[in-house]
Design a protein around this motif. Structure first.
Motif, PDB file in Angstrom:
ATOM      1  N   LEU A  82      16.954  36.983  62.066  1.00 54.54           N
ATOM      2  CA  LEU A  82      16.535  38.140  62.861  1.00 54.54           C
ATOM      3  C   LEU A  82      15.833  37.779  64.160  1.00 54.54           C
ATOM      4  N   HIS A  83      16.080  36.605  64.713  1.00 58.23           N
ATOM      5  CA  HIS A  83      15.600  36.313  66.064  1.00 58.23           C
ATOM      6  C   HIS A  83      16.392  37.140  67.071  1.00 58.23           C
ATOM      7  N   SER A  84      15.710  37.519  68.148  1.00 56.11           N
ATOM      8  CA  SER A  84      16.297  38.480  69.086  1.00 56.11           C
ATOM      9  C   SER A  84      17.582  37.981  69.728  1.00 56.11           C
ATOM     10  N   ASP A  85      17.721  36.665  69.958  1.00 54.58           N
ATOM     11  CA  ASP A  85      18.938  36.177  70.603  1.00 54.58           C
ATOM     12  C   ASP A  85      20.148  36.242  69.673  1.00 54.58           C
ATOM     13  N   HIS A  86      19.942  36.663  68.435  1.00 54.42           N
ATOM     14  CA  HIS A  86      21.043  36.816  67.483  1.00 54.42           C
ATOM     15  C   HIS A  86      21.288  38.279  67.097  1.00 54.42           C
ATOM     16  N   ILE A  87      20.394  39.179  67.490  1.00 55.28           N
ATOM     17  CA  ILE A  87      20.572  40.595  67.102  1.00 55.28           C
ATOM     18  C   ILE A  87      20.372  41.559  68.272  1.00 55.28           C
ATOM     19  N   ALA A  88      20.264  41.049  69.499  1.00 60.46           N
ATOM     20  CA  ALA A  88      19.962  41.927  70.632  1.00 60.46           C
ATOM     21  C   ALA A  88      20.997  43.032  70.813  1.00 60.46           C
ATOM     22  N   ASP A  89      22.244  42.768  70.429  1.00 62.52           N
ATOM     23  CA  ASP A  89      23.304  43.770  70.593  1.00 62.52           C
ATOM     24  C   ASP A  89      23.564  44.562  69.317  1.00 62.52           C
ATOM     25  N   LEU A  90      22.647  44.516  68.386  1.00 62.76           N
ATOM     26  CA  LEU A  90      22.868  45.195  67.111  1.00 62.76           C
ATOM     27  C   LEU A  90      23.001  46.706  67.297  1.00 62.76           C
ATOM     28  N   GLY A  91      22.062  47.303  68.041  1.00 61.87           N
ATOM     29  CA  GLY A  91      22.164  48.733  68.307  1.00 61.87           C
ATOM     30  C   GLY A  91      23.385  49.079  69.134  1.00 61.87           C
ATOM     31  N   THR A  92      23.745  48.166  70.032  1.00 62.20           N
ATOM     32  CA  THR A  92      24.897  48.388  70.898  1.00 62.20           C
ATOM     33  C   THR A  92      26.202  48.403  70.122  1.00 62.20           C
ATOM     34  N   LEU A  93      26.206  47.788  68.957  1.00 53.14           N
ATOM     35  CA  LEU A  93      27.411  47.817  68.130  1.00 53.14           C
ATOM     36  C   LEU A  93      27.859  49.250  67.901  1.00 53.14           C
ATOM     37  N   LEU A  94      26.914  50.148  67.692  1.00 54.67           N
ATOM     38  CA  LEU A  94      27.248  51.561  67.553  1.00 54.67           C
ATOM     39  C   LEU A  94      27.451  52.213  68.915  1.00 54.67           C
ATOM     40  N   LEU A  95      26.491  52.045  69.819  1.00 55.84           N
ATOM     41  CA  LEU A  95      26.495  52.794  71.074  1.00 55.84           C
ATOM     42  C   LEU A  95      27.652  52.399  71.981  1.00 55.84           C
ATOM     43  N   TYR A  96      27.986  51.127  72.021  1.00 55.02           N
ATOM     44  CA  TYR A  96      29.126  50.649  72.795  1.00 55.02           C
ATOM     45  C   TYR A  96      30.413  50.810  71.998  1.00 55.02           C
ATOM     46  N   GLY A  97      30.324  50.444  70.712  1.00 56.47           N
ATOM     47  CA  GLY A  97      31.518  50.487  69.883  1.00 56.47           C
ATOM     48  C   GLY A  97      32.126  51.867  69.748  1.00 56.47           C
ATOM     49  N   TRP A  98      31.278  52.909  69.809  1.00 51.36           N
ATOM     50  CA  TRP A  98      31.767  54.284  69.744  1.00 51.36           C
ATOM     51  C   TRP A  98      32.924  54.527  70.717  1.00 51.36           C
ATOM     52  N   TYR A  99      32.836  53.894  71.900  1.00 53.30           N
ATOM     53  CA  TYR A  99      33.820  54.139  72.957  1.00 53.30           C
ATOM     54  C   TYR A  99      34.814  52.986  73.085  1.00 53.30           C
ATOM     55  N   ALA A 100      34.823  52.096  72.087  1.00 52.53           N
ATOM     56  CA  ALA A 100      35.728  50.942  72.129  1.00 52.53           C
ATOM     57  C   ALA A 100      36.460  50.765  70.811  1.00 52.53           C
ATOM     58  N   GLY A 101      36.653  51.886  70.076  1.00 56.72           N
ATOM     59  CA  GLY A 101      37.471  51.838  68.870  1.00 56.72           C
ATOM     60  C   GLY A 101      36.733  51.951  67.558  1.00 56.72           C
ATOM     61  N   LEU A 102      35.389  51.921  67.573  1.00 56.95           N
ATOM     62  CA  LEU A 102      34.655  51.949  66.311  1.00 56.95           C
ATOM     63  C   LEU A 102      34.899  53.233  65.530  1.00 56.95           C
ATOM     64  N   CYS A 103      35.129  54.333  66.223  1.00 50.00           N
ATOM     65  CA  CYS A 103      35.374  55.604  65.534  1.00 50.00           C
ATOM     66  C   CYS A 103      36.705  55.605  64.778  1.00 50.00           C
ATOM     67  N   GLU A 104      37.525  54.595  65.019  1.00 53.92           N
ATOM     68  CA  GLU A 104      38.836  54.551  64.396  1.00 53.92           C
ATOM     69  C   GLU A 104      38.871  53.659  63.155  1.00 53.92           C
ATOM     70  N   VAL A 105      37.748  53.071  62.770  1.00 59.79           N
ATOM     71  CA  VAL A 105      37.777  52.209  61.578  1.00 59.79           C
ATOM     72  C   VAL A 105      38.098  53.060  60.352  1.00 59.79           C
ATOM     73  N   PRO A 106      38.971  52.558  59.471  1.00 51.75           N
ATOM     74  CA  PRO A 106      39.366  53.357  58.305  1.00 51.75           C
ATOM     75  C   PRO A 106      38.269  53.485  57.264  1.00 51.75           C
ATOM     76  N   ARG A 107      37.312  52.561  57.292  1.00 53.13           N
ATOM     77  CA  ARG A 107      36.169  52.586  56.370  1.00 53.13           C
ATOM     78  C   ARG A 107      34.986  51.985  57.103  1.00 53.13           C
ATOM     79  N   PRO A 108      33.758  52.283  56.678  1.00 52.32           N
ATOM     80  CA  PRO A 108      32.602  51.732  57.389  1.00 52.32           C
ATOM     81  C   PRO A 108      32.634  50.208  57.460  1.00 52.32           C
TER      82      PRO A 108
END
Length: 334
Positions: A82-108
């Motif tokens: 959980l050091h920041s240089d390994h999780i800094a984009d964790l929140g972005t996985l949702l916020l960015y991913g929403w507009y890059a195909g994440l809404c299309e995953v067949p399962r979580p």
């Protein structure tokens, strides 16, 4: 024996998608031309059309898109620590991913990471959040934005696209964040689907604990990701017989030049951390040789501005295939 080293090659059916960087990467980025600038720690494994991530350092989501992958292909992600240089984009996985195909995953998308630990500074009276709570707090910080995107942009709620789990540690292991951060252990099963089996061991990145290394076994080959660690018997055990070992590396000469002989407490602390909780160039080669892997891929370079020939010196202690490449390289497992 002559040294054998190369940069990343073309991808095949199963391939690494490589990200580089380190705790000093951002500090030294301005010294490199734009084409060579690296983002934070992030590694991916592509197996057919399925995609798996290891860590989410800063810029990871953008780099994934630049590599030509949509988030609809993402099956699972694994956080080493959980050091920041390994999780800094964790929140972005949702916020960015929403507009890059994440809404299309067949399962979580399944996400795995370290569990909570006691607070060192508060005499073990308080508990620091583990991975699942950390992700929840990050998303809570963006709660207003998330609600508006769901209402106004018809985005799927977080619980429909992400499913997080803290990796449990058996009581019999005897893990203690103060005294036994990486007790001898056999690999723990973490995740399995039709493409891959993932297992993990604890590694030495004190005071950060728990910290994990991960192994991916597939029909196309096996690869181990060290995460951040000093030399550790558990990692050798995990990597034994694998095709590829992706290992962090630090230039021990640079650390000594920067901090050796310094009397300031902060400098002494930096020297102690970098020489025990990270792995030197010759030790990275030795670990790969002891594990019996065919290929050693160096990553998480510290410092990020080092000339490449310095990293090639790992070939002095490892005589297999050595890969010292660049961000977004695709490296076949065979």
């Amino acid at each position: 024996m002559p040294h054998r080293y190369e940069s990343g090659g073309m991808a095949d059916r199963a391939a690494l998608i490589r990200g580089i960087g380190g705790t000093r990467a951002a500090r030294y980025r301005r010294r490199s031309p734009p084409a060579t600038r690296a983002c934070g720690y992030r590694l991916g494994l592509r197996i057919g059309e399925a995609l798996y991530l290891v860590d989410l350092g800063y810029g990871a989501c953008r780099q994934l898109t630049l590599a030509g992958f949509g988030f609809e292909r993402l099956r699972a992600g694994f956080i080493t620590h959980l050091h920041s240089d390994h999780i800094a984009d964790l929140g972005t996985l949702l916020l960015y991913g929403w507009y890059a195909g994440l809404c299309e995953v067949p399962r979580p998308v399944r996400l795995f990471g370290p569990g909570p630990r006691p607070s060192y500074r508060n005499g073990d009276t308080g508990e620091l959040p583990g991975f699942t709570e950390t992700l929840g707090r990050m998303l809570h910080a963006y709660a207003t934005d998330i609600e508006d995107r769901i209402i106004d942009n018809a985005r799927r709620p977080p619980e429909e696209v992400l499913d997080s789990t803290d990796i449990p540690l058996p009581d019999s292991l005897g893990f203690d964040p103060h005294t036994r951060v990486a007790p001898d252990m056999e690999p723990l099963p973490v995740y399995r689907d039709e493409h891959v089996e993932v297992s993990a061991v604890l590694v030495w990145h004190a005071p950060m604990a728990p910290a994990f290394a991960f192994r991916f076994d597939t029909a196309h080959g096996s690869v181990v990701f060290s995460g951040d660690t000093g030399p550790c018997a558990n990692l050798v055990r995990l990597a034994r017989g694998a095709d590829v070992l992706v290992h962090e590396v630090i230039d021990e000469h640079w650390i000594q030049r920067g901090y050796g002989g310094a009397t300031h407490p902060a400098a002494a602390a930096m020297l102690a951390h970098h020489t025990t909780a990270h792995t030197s160039i010759p030790d990275a080669g030795r670990i790969a040789a002891e594990s019996g892997v065919h290929t050693l891929v160096l990553t998480h370079f510290v410092p990020g501005h080092n000339p490449q020939p310095r990293w090639h010196e790992a070939a002095d202690t490892f005589h297999g295939r050595l890969v010292v490449g660049a961000d977004l390289d695709r490296i076949p497992l065979h």
